[in-house]
Design a protein around this motif. Structure first.
Motif, PDB file in Angstrom:
ATOM      1  N   GLU A 183      68.481  43.153  23.272  1.00  0.00           N
ATOM      2  CA  GLU A 183      69.447  42.553  24.175  1.00  0.00           C
ATOM      3  C   GLU A 183      70.554  41.959  23.319  1.00  0.00           C
ATOM      4  O   GLU A 183      70.326  41.025  22.553  1.00  0.00           O
ATOM      5  CB  GLU A 183      68.816  41.472  25.055  1.00  0.00           C
ATOM      6  CG  GLU A 183      69.828  40.922  26.069  1.00  0.00           C
ATOM      7  CD  GLU A 183      69.201  39.928  27.030  1.00  0.00           C
ATOM      8  OE1 GLU A 183      68.730  40.368  28.100  1.00  0.00           O
ATOM      9  OE2 GLU A 183      69.181  38.727  26.685  1.00  0.00           O
ATOM     10  N   TYR A 197      72.476  39.137  18.900  1.00  0.00           N
ATOM     11  CA  TYR A 197      71.487  39.586  19.873  1.00  0.00           C
ATOM     12  C   TYR A 197      70.603  38.424  20.292  1.00  0.00           C
ATOM     13  O   TYR A 197      70.432  37.454  19.568  1.00  0.00           O
ATOM     14  CB  TYR A 197      70.633  40.721  19.294  1.00  0.00           C
ATOM     15  CG  TYR A 197      69.890  40.348  18.034  1.00  0.00           C
ATOM     16  CD1 TYR A 197      68.609  39.830  18.090  1.00  0.00           C
ATOM     17  CD2 TYR A 197      70.485  40.502  16.784  1.00  0.00           C
ATOM     18  CE1 TYR A 197      67.922  39.480  16.945  1.00  0.00           C
ATOM     19  CE2 TYR A 197      69.811  40.161  15.624  1.00  0.00           C
ATOM     20  CZ  TYR A 197      68.529  39.652  15.709  1.00  0.00           C
ATOM     21  OH  TYR A 197      67.853  39.296  14.572  1.00  0.00           O
ATOM     22  N   ASN A 198      70.037  38.555  21.498  1.00  0.00           N
ATOM     23  CA  ASN A 198      69.106  37.555  22.009  1.00  0.00           C
ATOM     24  C   ASN A 198      67.685  37.848  21.556  1.00  0.00           C
ATOM     25  O   ASN A 198      66.928  36.948  21.246  1.00  0.00           O
ATOM     26  CB  ASN A 198      69.163  37.484  23.534  1.00  0.00           C
ATOM     27  CG  ASN A 198      70.521  36.997  24.018  1.00  0.00           C
ATOM     28  OD1 ASN A 198      71.149  36.163  23.379  1.00  0.00           O
ATOM     29  ND2 ASN A 198      70.983  37.535  25.132  1.00  0.00           N
ATOM     30  N   TYR A 199      67.316  39.143  21.566  1.00  0.00           N
ATOM     31  CA  TYR A 199      65.980  39.520  21.117  1.00  0.00           C
ATOM     32  C   TYR A 199      65.938  40.991  20.754  1.00  0.00           C
ATOM     33  O   TYR A 199      66.790  41.782  21.177  1.00  0.00           O
ATOM     34  CB  TYR A 199      64.913  39.203  22.173  1.00  0.00           C
ATOM     35  CG  TYR A 199      65.053  39.983  23.460  1.00  0.00           C
ATOM     36  CD1 TYR A 199      64.563  41.289  23.572  1.00  0.00           C
ATOM     37  CD2 TYR A 199      65.659  39.423  24.580  1.00  0.00           C
ATOM     38  CE1 TYR A 199      64.684  42.005  24.751  1.00  0.00           C
ATOM     39  CE2 TYR A 199      65.776  40.127  25.761  1.00  0.00           C
ATOM     40  CZ  TYR A 199      65.290  41.417  25.841  1.00  0.00           C
ATOM     41  OH  TYR A 199      65.412  42.131  27.009  1.00  0.00           O
ATOM     42  N   GLU A 205      74.009  39.918  22.856  1.00  0.00           N
ATOM     43  CA  GLU A 205      74.570  38.754  23.552  1.00  0.00           C
ATOM     44  C   GLU A 205      75.755  39.128  24.447  1.00  0.00           C
ATOM     45  O   GLU A 205      75.858  38.678  25.569  1.00  0.00           O
ATOM     46  CB  GLU A 205      75.021  37.689  22.538  1.00  0.00           C
ATOM     47  CG  GLU A 205      73.909  36.783  22.111  1.00  0.00           C
ATOM     48  CD  GLU A 205      74.395  35.623  21.264  1.00  0.00           C
ATOM     49  OE1 GLU A 205      75.590  35.269  21.301  1.00  0.00           O
ATOM     50  OE2 GLU A 205      73.548  35.055  20.555  1.00  0.00           O
TER      51      GLU A 205
END
Length: 186
Positions: free
Chosen positions: A37, A28-30, A39
């Motif tokens: 979110e 995940y990005n965040y 990836e």
């Protein structure tokens, strides 16, 4: 890929979701309140596994756009009330409109329709929860709490506190102290 999650309210919630994502090997990005979110796009099996794990700890994936907006409103209010002292000085309705890209009337009507209460009443409930927390900490006077929470007076805070809880702030504090004393003897 963004996913929206219902019932996240604090930093521990974020950490719990991060732990689940790691256990499922989802990069995940965040992760923020109510939103993650991922990836890469995930397949339906991965999404179902994530949903099941989230439900086990009291969270829920939200697919419906209206409920996503409602959850964002709640998360902004929680962030304002519980985590950012300076935010109480700005106009929440303007901020919500700006952040969510909708007229405040639309957001207000949608919130009332889905939640059965107004954004304003939700804000009051969250403020009183924060006041209860501050009273229990016993580090600030009621006057300092009223100021910190953006109330114009102690009397106004006390009236609102009693309407929501059925107790005066001083009675609530006494009850909290009695519970602490009884726990000390266990």
């Amino acid at each position: 890929m963004k996913l929206y999650i219902k019932n996240m309210v604090c930093q521990r919630c974020i950490m719990a979701v991060q732990t689940i994502l790691k256990s499922l090997h989802l990069k995940y990005n965040y992760v923020i309140l109510g939103e993650i979110e991922i990836e890469n796009n995930i397949n339906e099996t991965e999404k179902q596994s994530l949903s099941t794990k989230l439900q086990e700890i009291g969270f829920e994936l939200i697919d419906d756009k209206k409920h996503q907006i409602i959850e964002k409103i709640k998360n902004y209010v929680i962030q304002f009330i519980h985590h950012d002292k300076e935010s109480l000085k700005i106009n929440l309705s303007n901020f919500l409109s700006s952040e969510l890209g909708y007229e405040y009337n639309y957001l207000s009507n949608l919130f009332s329709e889905v939640e059965g209460t107004t954004i304003e009443k939700y804000v009051i409930i969250q403020k009183i929860e924060k006041v209860k927390e501050l009273i229990v900490y016993d580090e600030l006077s009621l006057k300092e709490i009223a100021f910190q929470m953006g109330y114009s007076s102690v009397a106004y805070l006390s009236n609102q506190f009693k309407k929501v809880t059925g107790l005066t702030p001083s009675h609530f504090k006494t009850i909290g102290q009695q519970k602490r004393v009884s726990l000390d003897f266990l």
